[in-house]
Design an enzyme around this catalytic site. Structure first.
Site, PDB file in Angstrom:
ATOM      1  N   GLU A  56       7.477   3.411   3.812  1.00 33.68           N
ATOM      2  CA  GLU A  56       7.471   4.593   5.543  1.00 33.68           C
ATOM      3  C   GLU A  56       8.790   4.850   5.601  1.00 33.68           C
ATOM      4  OE1 GLU A  56       7.072   1.483   5.965  1.00 33.68           O
ATOM      5  OE2 GLU A  56       8.302   0.552   7.998  1.00 33.68           O
ATOM      6  N   ASN A  57       9.932   4.799   3.703  1.00 34.00           N
ATOM      7  CA  ASN A  57      11.109   5.410   4.147  1.00 34.00           C
ATOM      8  C   ASN A  57      11.772   6.844   4.558  1.00 34.00           C
ATOM      9  OD1 ASN A  57      11.682   2.793   1.803  1.00 34.00           O
ATOM     10  ND2 ASN A  57      10.034   4.455   0.491  1.00 34.00           N
ATOM     11  N   HIS A  66      -0.166   6.446   9.094  1.00 30.29           N
ATOM     12  CA  HIS A  66       0.189   5.284   9.202  1.00 30.29           C
ATOM     13  C   HIS A  66       2.017   5.401   9.167  1.00 30.29           C
ATOM     14  CE1 HIS A  66       0.932   0.941   8.952  1.00 30.29           C
ATOM     15  NE2 HIS A  66       1.607   1.306   8.583  1.00 30.29           N
ATOM     16  N   GLU A  67       2.142   5.758   7.735  1.00 31.99           N
ATOM     17  CA  GLU A  67       3.451   5.608   7.291  1.00 31.99           C
ATOM     18  C   GLU A  67       4.435   6.932   8.113  1.00 31.99           C
ATOM     19  OE1 GLU A  67       4.559   3.664   5.271  1.00 31.99           O
ATOM     20  OE2 GLU A  67       1.984   2.633   5.120  1.00 31.99           O
ATOM     21  N   GLY A 100       0.860  -1.135  -0.172  1.00 31.65           N
ATOM     22  CA  GLY A 100      -0.069  -0.125   0.456  1.00 31.65           C
ATOM     23  C   GLY A 100       0.773   1.080  -0.065  1.00 31.65           C
TER      24      GLY A 100
HETATM   25 ZN   LIG Z   1       3.170   0.275   8.222  1.00 34.18          ZN
END
Ligand SMILES: [Zn+2]
Length: 552
Positions: free
Chosen positions: A292-293, A325-326, A289
């Site tokens: 998160e870099n 979320h990220e 989806g």
């Molecule tokens: Zn995650």
């Protein structure tokens, strides 16, 4: 990472849990088979990458500053689908060439030196080539009808396809990344562009990014193409949402959400967002989806881009939740990272819990608590199957690590944190989160570090409760009955593991340590039930509800 694309499929989650159980039960594989020795640790990477989008290849020039703990005559690191051209090492001004051997099954390369390297500092110099693959992992080609982009997805174990590296989360290092790209293209990486110089070839320019903080390999990102962005700012941090040029009109909503969320998290964590900039980039071909870099979050287009004229509330809500979320991971996952993949659930459980908390605060009218209750039902269904797994499970190989990304690591772990926050109260829980992040920032931590911090802050047995929920598969069913004779102030309670199928008999020995929150006239009271207890202090009224807020 966010798995929204397939997390909704309960069947997929069940199949994945079942596969994991099979892997764990296979005794043939020696433990730590694919782990790197920790005698040699990376401190700093300098990377210059030149992608050739037409040929679907790239070349890399890399130096890695390492610290050697004890004399070695060989250094092993991770590499996959990398062709080495030259490898040398310099220590104390002495340079020697390395012989390179590859172990493709372990995705490792070993550099052997004629003269042993003493303990201390050394620098590896590596020239190599690699493939811009079509597999949505490593350094890969993402395509539209118009052109190709060269982009990355490294979690969990694919940074090794872009640069030879100590590709485990605990080998944190700093990075200086430079990308050589076509004159008409730009590039995005974890940090801001520090220098943009023409060349080395006539039709190229070189973008040098500023030095990153200490971070794990799986959070490095580089994205090459003609991206266009909408910019904003929050708490002094430059925020951009970027896309292919044809979709830039759809990026404004993401900027608004990211600005709001960044300020909310600065305030919640009481730790300022750790980087100078945050980019959120929609990619045409993307497997998960979102990812998160650190400072350069990547998304599938449908989970970041919103058409302000036509988007439904449901679409806005989903985009807001994935952004939240990220961004939660920027602190919980990126600033403080799990020591190893067996504790992935702490990252993902936290981000799953936090996405709801922040979006509920941003949009109370969306009634996110109903989403939480709905998600919790799915998790309970999943976890009431005999094929479920414990939240914490062993994972050593890339395949086993990939199996960890399931409905247990996300949904169930998120629900466990919801239970703990409800038991401690939001402010005490927040203080525990702050203490944990402060103690381990720019480093790594385990689940024990998290629950010990919560135990210390709250003076309550969070360690016993969380361990009980994390180490055992399945879910407890509590049955309450008349007060035990002679103790009218107590209520009898029995616990057993719940299975959806009534034909399955639970093991009577399996029991939990749990807070049992009784709803009262003024809030809730949460006595702790241990495996040895068969009664609890009874609420004063004759009737009671023993799952206050539905958060037990
Ligand atoms: Zn995650």
């Amino acid at each position: 990472m966010n798995l929204r694309s397939f997390a909704s499929s309960l069947l997929a989650a069940l199949a994945s849990a079942a596969t994991l159980a099979c892997i764990i039960l296979t005794p043939a594989r020696p433990v730590f088979a694919q782990r790197l020795p920790d005698t040699v640790r990376p401190e700093h990477y300098t990377l210059t990458l030149t992608p050739d989008l037409k040929a679907a290849t790239f070349s890399g020039v890399e130096s890695i500053d390492v610290t050697i703990a004890a004399p070695v005559s060989a250094i092993t690191l991770n590499a996959a689908e990398i062709a080495f051209q030259s490898v040398s090492v310099t220590e104390n001004g002495k340079q020697q060439t390395a012989a390179v051997t590859l172990d493709n099954s372990k995705e490792q390369a070993t550099f052997t030196f004629k003269e042993a390297l003493p303990a201390g500092k050394a620098t590896l110099a590596i020239a190599y080539t690699g493939i811009l693959n079509n597999e949505l992992r490593g350094f890969y080609l993402s395509k539209t009808a118009r052109r190709s982009y060269a982009v990355t997805q490294f979690e969990p174990t694919d940074a090794r396809r872009a640069f030879p590296s100590f590709d485990e989360p605990a080998f944190k290092a700093t990075y200086d990344v430079s990308l050589v790209v076509d004159s008409a293209d730009t590039a995005i990486s974890n940090t801001p562009i520090e220098a943009d110089t023409p060349g080395p070839a006539a039709d190229k320019h070189t973008l040098k990014f500023s030095t990153t903080p200490k971070m794990s390999t799986y959070l490095v990102a580089f994205l090459v193409g003609d991206f266009q962005c909408t910019a904003g700012e929050s708490d002094g941090v430059a925020i951009r949402v970027c896309s292919t040029p044809d979709k830039v009109a759809l990026t404004a909503y993401g900027v608004d959400v990211a600005k709001w969320v960044l300020h909310y998290y600065d305030n919640y964590f009481r730790i300022h967002y750790p980087l100078k900039k945050l980019d959120l980039i929609a990619l045409p071909d993307f497997e998960a989806g979102a990812m998160e870099n650190f400072g350069a979050i990547t998304y599938r287009e449908t989970l970041l881009l919103i058409d302000p004229k036509t988007a439904s509330t449901g679409a806005r809500k989903e985009v807001a939740i994935v952004i939240a979320h990220e961004m939660a991971h920027q602190w919980f996952g990126d600033l403080v990272t799990m020591q190893w993949w067996d504790n992935l659930w702490l990252n993902e459980g936290f981000a799953t819990w936090m996405e709801n908390k922040s979006v509920a605060a941003m949009h109370p009218e969306w009634k996110i608590d109903q989403t939480v209750a709905n998600d919790e039902d799915h998790t309970l269904d999943l976890d009431a199957q005999p094929t479920t797994r414990s939240i914490r499970a062993k994972a050593e190989t890339p395949e086993e690590i990939n199996q960890m990304f399931d409905g247990i690591a996300y949904g169930k772990a998120g629900d466990v944190l919801l239970t703990v926050e409800n038991y401690l109260g939001p402010e005490t829980f927040r203080k525990g989160v702050h203490a944990y992040l402060t103690a381990h920032q720019y480093a790594n931590a385990t689940a024990e570090d998290f629950w010990n911090a919560q135990t210390e802050v709250s003076h309550k047995p969070v360690d016993k409760i969380m361990e009980s929920l994390v180490a055992q598969p399945g879910e407890p069913l509590l049955t309450f009955s008349e007060p035990a004779k002679g103790s009218p102030r107590r209520v009898a309670v029995a616990q057993r593991r719940f299975f959806l199928s009534p034909g399955i008999q639970p093991d009577p020995a399996q029991k939990w340590t749990l807070p049992v929150c009784f709803k009262t006239d003024n809030g809730q009271k949460c006595p702790v039930l241990t495996p040895a207890d068969d009664t609890l202090p009874a609420p004063k009224t004759g009737l009671f509800f023993a799952n206050a807020g539905g958060k037990g």
